[in-house]
Design an enzyme around this catalytic site. Sequence first.
Site, PDB file in Angstrom:
ATOM      1  N   ARG A 263     -11.290   8.982  -4.127  1.00 25.16           N
ATOM      2  CA  ARG A 263     -10.426   7.815  -4.274  1.00 25.16           C
ATOM      3  C   ARG A 263      -9.312   7.826  -3.207  1.00 25.16           C
ATOM      4  O   ARG A 263      -9.386   7.120  -2.220  1.00 25.16           O
ATOM      5  CB  ARG A 263      -9.832   7.775  -5.697  1.00 25.16           C
ATOM      6  CG  ARG A 263      -9.391   6.382  -6.132  1.00 25.16           C
ATOM      7  CD  ARG A 263      -8.035   5.929  -5.598  1.00 25.16           C
ATOM      8  NE  ARG A 263      -6.957   6.845  -5.929  1.00 25.16           N
ATOM      9  CZ  ARG A 263      -5.737   6.753  -5.416  1.00 25.16           C
ATOM     10  NH1 ARG A 263      -5.434   5.796  -4.556  1.00 25.16           N
ATOM     11  NH2 ARG A 263      -4.805   7.642  -5.726  1.00 25.16           N
ATOM     12  N   ASP A 264      -8.305   8.675  -3.364  1.00 26.24           N
ATOM     13  CA  ASP A 264      -7.165   8.601  -2.454  1.00 26.24           C
ATOM     14  C   ASP A 264      -7.571   8.986  -1.039  1.00 26.24           C
ATOM     15  O   ASP A 264      -7.026   8.461  -0.066  1.00 26.24           O
ATOM     16  CB  ASP A 264      -6.035   9.493  -2.960  1.00 26.24           C
ATOM     17  CG  ASP A 264      -4.668   9.062  -2.416  1.00 26.24           C
ATOM     18  OD1 ASP A 264      -4.571   7.956  -1.867  1.00 26.24           O
ATOM     19  OD2 ASP A 264      -3.704   9.825  -2.536  1.00 26.24           O
TER      20      ASP A 264
ATOM     21  N   HIS B 240       1.154  15.534  -7.101  1.00 23.71           N
ATOM     22  CA  HIS B 240       0.264  14.890  -6.127  1.00 23.71           C
ATOM     23  C   HIS B 240       0.993  14.901  -4.781  1.00 23.71           C
ATOM     24  O   HIS B 240       1.967  14.174  -4.599  1.00 23.71           O
ATOM     25  CB  HIS B 240      -0.016  13.473  -6.615  1.00 23.71           C
ATOM     26  CG  HIS B 240      -0.836  12.632  -5.686  1.00 23.71           C
ATOM     27  ND1 HIS B 240      -2.177  12.367  -5.892  1.00 23.71           N
ATOM     28  CD2 HIS B 240      -0.517  11.964  -4.541  1.00 23.71           C
ATOM     29  CE1 HIS B 240      -2.634  11.572  -4.939  1.00 23.71           C
ATOM     30  NE2 HIS B 240      -1.638  11.321  -4.098  1.00 23.71           N
TER      31      HIS B 240
ATOM     32  N   HIS C 265       1.021  14.804  -0.447  1.00 26.23           N
ATOM     33  CA  HIS C 265       0.395  14.470   0.827  1.00 26.23           C
ATOM     34  C   HIS C 265       0.935  15.418   1.882  1.00 26.23           C
ATOM     35  O   HIS C 265       2.098  15.807   1.837  1.00 26.23           O
ATOM     36  CB  HIS C 265       0.700  13.021   1.210  1.00 26.23           C
ATOM     37  CG  HIS C 265      -0.175  12.045   0.492  1.00 26.23           C
ATOM     38  ND1 HIS C 265      -1.133  11.293   1.136  1.00 26.23           N
ATOM     39  CD2 HIS C 265      -0.263  11.711  -0.813  1.00 26.23           C
ATOM     40  CE1 HIS C 265      -1.761  10.518   0.254  1.00 26.23           C
ATOM     41  NE2 HIS C 265      -1.249  10.753  -0.943  1.00 26.23           N
TER      42      HIS C 265
ATOM     43  N   CYS D   5      -2.051   8.208   5.817  1.00 27.32           N
ATOM     44  CA  CYS D   5      -0.862   7.581   5.241  1.00 27.32           C
ATOM     45  C   CYS D   5      -0.631   6.259   5.946  1.00 27.32           C
ATOM     46  O   CYS D   5      -0.369   6.250   7.145  1.00 27.32           O
ATOM     47  CB  CYS D   5       0.352   8.485   5.424  1.00 27.32           C
ATOM     48  SG  CYS D   5       1.866   7.807   4.715  1.00 27.32           S
TER      49      CYS D   5
ATOM     50  N   ASN E 226      -3.995  13.651   1.758  1.00 29.47           N
ATOM     51  CA  ASN E 226      -3.621  14.546   0.661  1.00 29.47           C
ATOM     52  C   ASN E 226      -3.730  15.999   1.101  1.00 29.47           C
ATOM     53  O   ASN E 226      -4.418  16.309   2.068  1.00 29.47           O
ATOM     54  CB  ASN E 226      -4.606  14.374  -0.507  1.00 29.47           C
ATOM     55  CG  ASN E 226      -4.653  12.962  -1.043  1.00 29.47           C
ATOM     56  OD1 ASN E 226      -5.469  12.161  -0.612  1.00 29.47           O
ATOM     57  ND2 ASN E 226      -3.782  12.639  -1.974  1.00 29.47           N
TER      58      ASN E 226
END
Lengths: 305, 305
Positions: free
Chosen positions: A13-14, A210, A212, A243, A252
């Site tokens: 997903r991310d 979470h 990054h 990003c 991430n």
Amino acid sequence: MSRPIQIVEVGPRDGLQNEKAVLEPAIRAELARRLEAAGARRIEAVSFVHPKYVPQMAGAEEVMAALPPEPGRSRIGLVLNGRGYDRAITTAVDEVNISVAATDGFGLKNQGLDRAGQRAMVEAIVARRHNAERGDAAPSLTVTLSCVWGCPFDGEVSVDQVADMVGAYAALGIREIALADTIGAGDPWAVTKKVEAARKAAPDATLRLHFHDTRNTGLANAHAGIEAGVDVLDASVGGIGGCPFAPGATGNIATEDLVYMLERAGFDTGYDLDALIETARWIGEKIGRPAPSALSRAGGWPGVG
Amino acid sequence: MSRPIQIVEVGPRDGLQNEKAVLEPAIRAELARRLEAAGARRIEAVSFVHPKYVPQMAGAEEVMAALPPEPGRSRIGLVLNGRGYDRAITTAVDEVNISVAATDGFGLKNQGLDRAGQRAMVEAIVARRHNAERGDAAPSLTVTLSCVWGCPFDGEVSVDQVADMVGAYAALGIREIALADTIGAGDPWAVTKKVEAARKAAPDATLRLHFHDTRNTGLANAHAGIEAGVDVLDASVGGIGGCPFAPGATGNIATEDLVYMLERAGFDTGYDLDALIETARWIGEKIGRPAPSALSRAGGWPGVG
């Protein structure tokens, strides 16, 4: 020391949502299966966002259809609003993660809702879940609070503002709340402070982190969070993604980098490091660029993973 | 919080020595000057190793001749043995750093000396310094202990082995001892343990830390070291360099990444982050590849550096 640390795999997903390459649902489902074979127990497999906004996430229903429910595994679907939840409950997702922002600026840009509006949106989904729209199999709900360590629109975010939001979501009955450094602006000392404040605001909630790696502080932030008592962290295989607010930056924290650091220190992650590295290289081929993780380039260390 | 953290800039030595490109002494001196303009007070400018083994470091005397002594600045020359010290004292280096290994395996490969032989070599240099071979201006001596968190030849290195070596060098009168994770195999929890053991073994020595970001744990290790009370860390502009034992891996932790993390948390490094990033990009052009640091790609954050 064999404290277990749970890693929620968010690469499908991310990670993929921030890659230029748009992968078919079948490939994304295969990524999820490979990650599960490497040890992932919880995996953010899909996002129920409109494909007009995020074409990389189109076909969430197809991805879920390719992942038959399995005991001991949890597939998470991200939603940004009630329409996303409408879609989520037509699938077999085990968990729904609702993403909201710690700031008005990001909430308005991302969801058209300020903080109060986001709370109301989550409250409505909680009420629907209580009505058991998917019967006994209603997915469990978690909330991710974005921009906890800085917002691209509103700038600095205070400890009090984060604590207020965490307390408000805990009061709605959310049992797990993730604090997200969406743009990778945090430092480990600020992680300690905000985790401590969040725990005070929601002593019964599970906190999840979470990070990054935008500015290379991701694993340092993870270290600080674990030292502050957090046992659940998000990570993305290969460190894929990026990003949107810092072109050229990485995504991430990489699952294999986190697993290496933790297993080397004697924590138990349940992952097979070699299988993870292999999966990172595989997804690198699919997205057309080498995975940026350190472990996929440097390799591990005897006896780790 | 405004605790000062001193960063020893090692890019002109440990960074460039591990790059394929061989830069002329004039460029290496210019790199040192640019770094000093960006805030570096201590800089590992040269290595007095034989150019047959490390052609990247040839012409140390020329580099030093291009850096006239300046009050408040310290230029460090690395030596591996007495012959290196012979060369060092013909120049204006303010400090000599003697590199030794925490293991027999690395010491034998790198210097042809086991641990006992390395101690004897350092002892002989200490004696020469006491005889004031360069008069009152004899350079101060520091020791870097390599392979503290793992050795490519001997594998794991125990806490006791590190403590023994630190105690032995402190007993020789060495006032600053750097603990180096030469191959980037450490984790932050192991950093805490070995720093605490080293402090116990040498309570009066200044401890310094030297991390490589081979497996992305560099800043997490720095965080752990600073939390354990260490105030002096090595870093390399741009994160240039690499690891001869992990082809494809990155080098030292990047100065600008470390400065960002620290200044963001309110520590005082004395560096100008923008000038550092500019220097990282400049040296990237000279070595023919973009500097791998995160900050040189992502940029900073308003109000930091």
